[in-house]
Design an enzyme around this catalytic site. Structure first.
Site, PDB file in Angstrom:
ATOM      1  N   LEU A  42       1.223  -1.593  -0.429  1.00 46.34           N
ATOM      2  CA  LEU A  42       0.158   0.277  -0.340  1.00 46.34           C
ATOM      3  C   LEU A  42       0.974   1.505   0.506  1.00 46.34           C
ATOM      4  CD1 LEU A  42      -2.643  -0.819   2.691  1.00 46.34           C
ATOM      5  CD2 LEU A  42      -3.044  -0.304   0.459  1.00 46.34           C
ATOM      6  N   ASP A  43       0.340   2.210  -0.793  1.00 47.56           N
ATOM      7  CA  ASP A  43       1.492   3.620  -0.917  1.00 47.56           C
ATOM      8  C   ASP A  43       1.833   4.149   0.454  1.00 47.56           C
ATOM      9  OD1 ASP A  43       1.072   3.182  -3.503  1.00 47.56           O
ATOM     10  OD2 ASP A  43      -0.307   4.570  -3.890  1.00 47.56           O
TER      11      ASP A  43
END
Length: 174
Positions: A42-43
């Site tokens: 996930l960023d």
């Protein structure tokens, strides 16, 4: 071990970093294992459901597009969602650099809030997909992998250890 964590914004999805806080820093030492790693990424600014495991085969099956496992996100956008956008996503988006994305499900929740479901995870994929229709993503949260949903009771940075039957039934469908 399978750990479901509600990843907060600002935390790296990595096993270690000398300068920044990582998702493994959120886990107590007694749960850490050799090879414990995030399943996919996930960023840094994306929040929500993330699984940590030491089961490499499981991790590979979840992130492989061939496994057909859905990942659902809630996106708050800087503009309104149109029916044309829903159709474009369902046909498969071609990103600005020519990268082809598999068809995705885009469902309007509010004028500028949508659910988006994908079966792959390319670099900044959802943000780049919305970029092709002229929208920026203000916030992004993953709420589901397969049939496993992020529990409402789990606050940012909190986690729960999952049982194997949940992993295999809700995510791998077995």
């Amino acid at each position: 071990i399978y750990i479901l964590i509600n990843k907060p914004s600002g935390v790296l999805t990595a096993t270690e970093d000398k300068n920044q806080y990582t998702v493994l820093d959120l886990i107590p030492k007694n749960l850490k294992r050799k090879k414990l790693a995030p399943v996919g990424r996930l960023d840094k600014d994306t929040t929500g459901l993330l699984i940590l495991t030491d089961d490499g085969d499981f991790a590979h099956r979840v992130i492989s597009p061939k496994s057909n496992i859905e990942k659902e996100y809630i996106a708050e956008l800087d503009g309104d969602i149109t029916e044309d956008m829903v159709q474009k996503f369902s046909s498969g988006v071609i990103l600005a650099d020519g990268t082809e994305c598999m068809p995705a499900k885009l469902r309007k929740i509010e004028s500028n809030v949508a659910s988006i479901t994908i079966k792959e995870g390319k670099y900044h994929q959802i943000k780049r997909m919305f970029g092709t229709v002229g929208l920026g993503v203000n916030s992004l949260k993953r709420i589901r992998i397969g049939d496993l949903y992020l529990p409402d009771s789990l606050g940012f940075g909190e986690f729960t250890v999952l049982k194997n039957d949940i992993i295999y039934k809700d995510i791998l469908g077995k």
